[in-house]
Design a protein around this motif. Structure first.
Motif, mmCIF file in Angstrom:
data_model
loop_
_atom_site.group_PDB
_atom_site.id
_atom_site.type_symbol
_atom_site.label_atom_id
_atom_site.label_comp_id
_atom_site.label_asym_id
_atom_site.label_seq_id
_atom_site.Cartn_x
_atom_site.Cartn_y
_atom_site.Cartn_z
ATOM 1 N N GLN A 117 0.850 -1.187 0.000
ATOM 2 C CA GLN A 117 0.000 0.000 0.000
ATOM 3 C C GLN A 117 0.882 1.233 0.000
ATOM 4 O O GLN A 117 1.612 1.490 0.956
ATOM 5 C CB GLN A 117 -0.923 0.016 1.214
ATOM 6 C CG GLN A 117 -1.947 1.129 1.173
ATOM 7 C CD GLN A 117 -3.067 0.931 2.172
ATOM 8 O OE1 GLN A 117 -2.963 0.133 3.108
ATOM 9 N NE2 GLN A 117 -4.170 1.641 1.970
ATOM 10 N N ALA A 118 0.811 1.952 -1.109
ATOM 11 C CA ALA A 118 1.539 3.205 -1.236
ATOM 12 C C ALA A 118 0.687 4.341 -0.684
ATOM 13 O O ALA A 118 -0.537 4.221 -0.615
ATOM 14 C CB ALA A 118 1.889 3.445 -2.692
ATOM 15 N N PRO A 148 11.624 3.586 -7.582
ATOM 16 C CA PRO A 148 10.945 4.472 -6.620
ATOM 17 C C PRO A 148 9.448 4.160 -6.478
ATOM 18 O O PRO A 148 8.888 4.302 -5.380
ATOM 19 C CB PRO A 148 11.182 5.859 -7.211
ATOM 20 C CG PRO A 148 12.482 5.734 -7.927
ATOM 21 C CD PRO A 148 12.463 4.347 -8.519
ATOM 22 N N GLU A 149 8.825 3.703 -7.557
ATOM 23 C CA GLU A 149 7.396 3.397 -7.486
ATOM 24 C C GLU A 149 7.096 2.125 -6.696
ATOM 25 O O GLU A 149 5.929 1.798 -6.462
ATOM 26 C CB GLU A 149 6.785 3.288 -8.890
ATOM 27 C CG GLU A 149 7.533 2.392 -9.839
ATOM 28 C CD GLU A 149 8.497 3.167 -10.736
ATOM 29 O OE1 GLU A 149 9.202 4.068 -10.221
ATOM 30 O OE2 GLU A 149 8.558 2.851 -11.939
ATOM 31 N N ASP A 150 8.133 1.413 -6.272
ATOM 32 C CA ASP A 150 7.929 0.260 -5.383
ATOM 33 C C ASP A 150 7.798 0.688 -3.924
ATOM 34 O O ASP A 150 7.522 -0.143 -3.049
ATOM 35 C CB ASP A 150 9.089 -0.724 -5.511
ATOM 36 C CG ASP A 150 9.162 -1.383 -6.870
ATOM 37 O OD1 ASP A 150 10.291 -1.520 -7.396
ATOM 38 O OD2 ASP A 150 8.103 -1.752 -7.414
ATOM 39 N N THR A 151 8.012 1.963 -3.648
ATOM 40 C CA THR A 151 7.902 2.462 -2.284
ATOM 41 C C THR A 151 6.486 2.256 -1.755
ATOM 42 O O THR A 151 5.508 2.673 -2.372
ATOM 43 C CB THR A 151 8.257 3.959 -2.239
ATOM 44 O OG1 THR A 151 9.640 4.115 -2.586
ATOM 45 C CG2 THR A 151 8.018 4.540 -0.860
ATOM 46 N N ALA A 152 6.391 1.590 -0.605
ATOM 47 C CA ALA A 152 5.087 1.264 -0.020
ATOM 48 C C ALA A 152 5.305 0.546 1.308
ATOM 49 O O ALA A 152 6.434 0.165 1.646
ATOM 50 C CB ALA A 152 4.278 0.366 -0.953
ATOM 51 N N VAL A 153 4.208 0.343 2.010
ATOM 52 C CA VAL A 153 4.210 -0.575 3.150
ATOM 53 C C VAL A 153 3.810 -1.937 2.612
ATOM 54 O O VAL A 153 2.768 -2.073 1.960
ATOM 55 C CB VAL A 153 3.240 -0.127 4.256
ATOM 56 C CG1 VAL A 153 3.213 -1.161 5.385
ATOM 57 C CG2 VAL A 153 3.642 1.241 4.795
#
Length: 115
Positions: free
Chosen positions: A39-40, A87-92
């Motif tokens: 979940q971003a 960078p778009e993989d950044t998430a919990v």
């Protein structure tokens, strides 16, 4: 009470790798599918990858070829190897176990990819 505990998140530069782990703190009867979701900020939780008890895998298109899900049934643990991070993989990232008596979710581990 059974809990799922994730580990392995952190801050990494674009192109780097991380390996997430998720283990059950107690015994869960008849685990079938295990999976990872993320979940971003400002977005809904989305599937990343799943793996059945027989080892069949499924991936979101955005991570195919970069992420690998695996499991150790003896340890009730699921892993997510993440390579070529963007960078778009950044998430919990949350793990989920599907079992005979229901679903179990972990609290989540933060993955931050800097550009």
């Amino acid at each position: 009470q059974v809990q799922l505990v994730e580990s392995g998140g952190g801050l990494v530069q674009a192109g780097g790798s991380l390996r997430l782990s998720c283990a059950a703190s107690g015994s869960i009867f008849s685990i079938n599918a295990m999976g990872w979701y993320r979940q971003a900020p400002g977005k809904q939780r989305a599937l990343v990858a799943t793996i059945t008890s027989g080892g069949s895998t499924n991936y979101a298109d955005s991570v195919k070829g970069r992420f690998t899900i695996s499991r150790d049934n003896a340890k009730n643990t699921v892993y997510l190897q993440m390579n070529s991070l963007k960078p778009e993989d950044t998430a919990v990232y949350h793990c989920k176990f599907g079992a005979y008596f229901g679903e179990y979710w972990g609290q989540g581990t933060q993955v931050t990819v800097s550009s």
